[in-house]
Write an enzyme that holds these catalytic residues in place. Sequence first.
Site, PDB file in Angstrom:
ATOM      1  N   ALA A   1      11.771   1.378  -1.203  1.00  0.00           N
ATOM      2  CA  ALA A   1      11.170   0.169  -1.794  1.00  0.00           C
ATOM      3  C   ALA A   1       9.654   0.195  -1.630  1.00  0.00           C
ATOM      4  CB  ALA A   1      11.753  -1.086  -1.145  1.00  0.00           C
ATOM      5  N   SER A   2       9.191   0.636  -0.440  1.00  0.00           N
ATOM      6  CA  SER A   2       7.738   0.703  -0.192  1.00  0.00           C
ATOM      7  C   SER A   2       7.081   1.664  -1.175  1.00  0.00           C
ATOM      8  CB  SER A   2       7.497   1.117   1.262  1.00  0.00           C
ATOM      9  OG  SER A   2       6.281   1.785   1.439  1.00  0.00           O
TER      10      SER A   2
ATOM     11  N   CYS B   1      15.801  -7.175   8.987  1.00  0.00           N
ATOM     12  CA  CYS B   1      14.554  -6.543   9.471  1.00  0.00           C
ATOM     13  C   CYS B   1      13.602  -7.581  10.016  1.00  0.00           C
ATOM     14  CB  CYS B   1      13.814  -5.846   8.331  1.00  0.00           C
ATOM     15  SG  CYS B   1      14.710  -4.521   7.561  1.00  0.00           S
TER      16      CYS B   1
ATOM     17  N   HIS C   1      16.254   3.259   8.817  1.00  0.00           N
ATOM     18  CA  HIS C   1      16.735   2.680  10.079  1.00  0.00           C
ATOM     19  C   HIS C   1      18.242   2.479   9.945  1.00  0.00           C
ATOM     20  CE1 HIS C   1      12.511   0.745  10.575  1.00  0.00           C
ATOM     21  NE2 HIS C   1      12.617   1.731  11.447  1.00  0.00           N
TER      22      HIS C   1
ATOM     23  N   GLY D   1       9.908   7.628   3.103  1.00  0.00           N
ATOM     24  CA  GLY D   1      11.340   7.525   3.390  1.00  0.00           C
ATOM     25  C   GLY D   1      11.884   6.118   3.157  1.00  0.00           C
TER      26      GLY D   1
ATOM     27  N   ARG E   1       2.366   1.519  11.690  1.00  0.00           N
ATOM     28  CA  ARG E   1       3.176   0.753  12.640  1.00  0.00           C
ATOM     29  C   ARG E   1       2.880   1.149  14.088  1.00  0.00           C
ATOM     30  NH1 ARG E   1       8.654  -1.594  10.699  1.00  0.00           N
ATOM     31  NH2 ARG E   1       7.712  -3.088  12.123  1.00  0.00           N
TER      32      ARG E   1
ATOM     33  N   GLU F   1      12.090   2.905  17.436  1.00  0.00           N
ATOM     34  CA  GLU F   1      11.882   1.868  16.422  1.00  0.00           C
ATOM     35  C   GLU F   1      12.629   0.578  16.771  1.00  0.00           C
ATOM     36  OE1 GLU F   1      10.391   2.549  12.893  1.00  0.00           O
ATOM     37  OE2 GLU F   1       9.414   4.280  13.783  1.00  0.00           O
TER      38      GLU F   1
ATOM     39  N   ALA G   1       0.824  -1.219   0.000  1.00  0.00           N
ATOM     40  CA  ALA G   1       0.000   0.000   0.000  1.00  0.00           C
ATOM     41  C   ALA G   1       0.856   1.267   0.000  1.00  0.00           C
ATOM     42  CB  ALA G   1      -0.940  -0.009   1.200  1.00  0.00           C
ATOM     43  N   GLY G   2       2.177   1.107   0.047  1.00  0.00           N
ATOM     44  CA  GLY G   2       3.060   2.281  -0.037  1.00  0.00           C
ATOM     45  C   GLY G   2       2.916   3.216   1.150  1.00  0.00           C
ATOM     46  N   LEU G   3       2.982   2.655   2.344  1.00  0.00           N
ATOM     47  CA  LEU G   3       2.658   3.443   3.541  1.00  0.00           C
ATOM     48  C   LEU G   3       3.853   4.126   4.196  1.00  0.00           C
ATOM     49  CD1 LEU G   3       0.211   0.882   5.221  1.00  0.00           C
ATOM     50  CD2 LEU G   3      -0.387   2.901   3.867  1.00  0.00           C
ATOM     51  N   SER G   4       5.073   3.767   3.764  1.00  0.00           N
ATOM     52  CA  SER G   4       6.230   4.159   4.560  1.00  0.00           C
ATOM     53  C   SER G   4       7.076   5.245   3.900  1.00  0.00           C
ATOM     54  CB  SER G   4       7.087   2.914   4.821  1.00  0.00           C
ATOM     55  OG  SER G   4       7.284   2.718   6.178  1.00  0.00           O
TER      56      SER G   4
HETATM   57  O1  SUG Z   1       8.912   0.330   8.662  1.00  0.00           O
HETATM   58  N1  SUG Z   1       8.080  -1.278   5.683  1.00  0.00           N
HETATM   59  C1  SUG Z   1       8.828  -1.266   6.921  1.00  0.00           C
HETATM   60  C2  SUG Z   1      10.160  -1.927   6.735  1.00  0.00           C
HETATM   61  C3  SUG Z   1      10.859  -2.114   8.029  1.00  0.00           C
HETATM   62  C4  SUG Z   1      12.255  -2.554   7.884  1.00  0.00           C
HETATM   63  N2  SUG Z   1      12.839  -2.769   9.141  1.00  0.00           N
HETATM   64  C5  SUG Z   1      14.126  -2.552   9.438  1.00  0.00           C
HETATM   65  N3  SUG Z   1      14.896  -1.827   8.683  1.00  0.00           N
HETATM   66  N4  SUG Z   1      14.560  -3.035  10.530  1.00  0.00           N
HETATM   67  C6  SUG Z   1       8.990   0.161   7.446  1.00  0.00           C
HETATM   68  O2  SUG Z   1       9.214   1.061   6.646  1.00  0.00           O
HETATM   69  C7  SUG Z   1       6.112  -0.897   4.336  1.00  0.00           C
HETATM   70  C8  SUG Z   1       4.645  -0.911   4.509  1.00  0.00           C
HETATM   71  C9  SUG Z   1       3.863  -0.461   3.305  1.00  0.00           C
HETATM   72  O3  SUG Z   1       4.295   0.424   2.610  1.00  0.00           O
HETATM   73  O4  SUG Z   1       2.781  -1.017   3.137  1.00  0.00           O
HETATM   74  C10 SUG Z   1       6.795  -0.901   5.674  1.00  0.00           C
HETATM   75  O5  SUG Z   1       6.209  -0.601   6.679  1.00  0.00           O
END
Ligand code: SUG
Length: 415
Positions: A26-27, A344, A227, A23, A128, A161, A18-21
């Site tokens: 990849a998301s 992760c 992170h 920064g 999150r 985190e 869903a592209g929620l993150s």
């Molecule tokens: O928090 N992705 C996580 C990836 C977490 C990676 N964890 C570590 N680096 N330890 C985040 O960004 C994507 C969710 C979305 O876009 O639907 C997401 O939450």
Amino acid sequence: MLTEINFDGIIGPSHNYAGLSLGNLASAKNAGGTSQPRAAALQGVEKMRANLRLGLHQGFFMPQNRPDAAWLAQLGTRVEDADERLLANALSASSMWAANAATVSPAPDTRDGKCHLSVANLVTMPHRSHEWQGTLAQLKLAFAHPAFAVHGPVPAPFGDEGAANHMRLCATHGAAGVEVFVYGVTGGPFPARQHIEASRAVARLHGVNSALFVQQSEEAIAAGAFHNDVVAVANERVLFTHEHAFADKDAFYSDLRAALPEVEIVEVPANRVSLADAIQSYLFNAQLVTLPDGGMALILPTEARDNTAVWTWLQELIVGNGPIRQLVPVDVRQSMANGGGPACLRLRVVCEAAEVDQRFLADEAKLDAIADVITKCWPEAIDPTELRSPSLWADIRRARAALLTKLSLDALLSD
Ligand code: SUG
């Protein structure tokens, strides 16, 4: 004997893009794509199986209850009525990334000789921010033995985190170590998710004897290192890091050498691997582990093998005289497409295995049982346009319940 156990988050049946993150490159890049929850979860199980076969200790955490109706109720709405964005936030399978579950200070590092775990509040990202309740319920069950002290979250607005911004360096896992808390400073294009106030609070609550607080470089956050574990990883006496991971690396390295004279710093120079390549390939989001024969291996995403600059550098690394001698690529592409690599997906806990609730520890037979439930119950594919479907919600809930029952963890059903 104290051993390191890696607890992996089992990838939940609602895994979607869903592209929620903000920064997390990849998301953002994969937003709107069709996910494959079943294949994703099986990739996670195979990673755990590979680690077991390397002679490592392995545990797991359960997926959380999604969609999170209790969270939506706090927001005055219901799963049936929530707007698209809130519903996506309520459905995320993001608890799979167990490196963000908690910060762990093993017994040798703490004043009271207990292993302390603080659940991460994850307040920066809405999807999150409602993980911690379900995570805390599992931590309290898995680490109920008096050898552990499980803490609630640091209060908002101080973003925490968890272990993704925490590194422990020590002569061996069972020896007292220096704990490195890495924080970000707000101001760049992307949010700094780990605040120094939260890091300091966790170190105080845990009674950590030897702690360093180190600023992540703004350049790294701006390049997509949301992170620290995207640009650095530590294991025992070894720090494996990108040259540009920290704001003031000279000061950090010198403090680290003072705290742990035997430390070995393996720094990857930017002129060999750019920050962009490091982040695209997730080179540093590797599990750096000590194998039973004492040698160290990097368990990396296959994306690291596919990046020429990264793989060439790694080939030179393992034939040199350094501590890292083996490379183990693993396929976690479904998680990687949301910015979650091998490191992760796991939370490291150094403890006595016998003191952990055995339901959370893996062996081959249990992994077979988990894989069987996933194969039978996890949705094969989720297109983000389907997130409104009541039958999908029902399938997701049924799948999780089947897994909890299989592992005698029904006590977690409502969490
Ligand atoms: O928090 N992705 C996580 C990836 C977490 C990676 N964890 C570590 N680096 N330890 C985040 O960004 C994507 C969710 C979305 O876009 O639907 C997401 O939450």
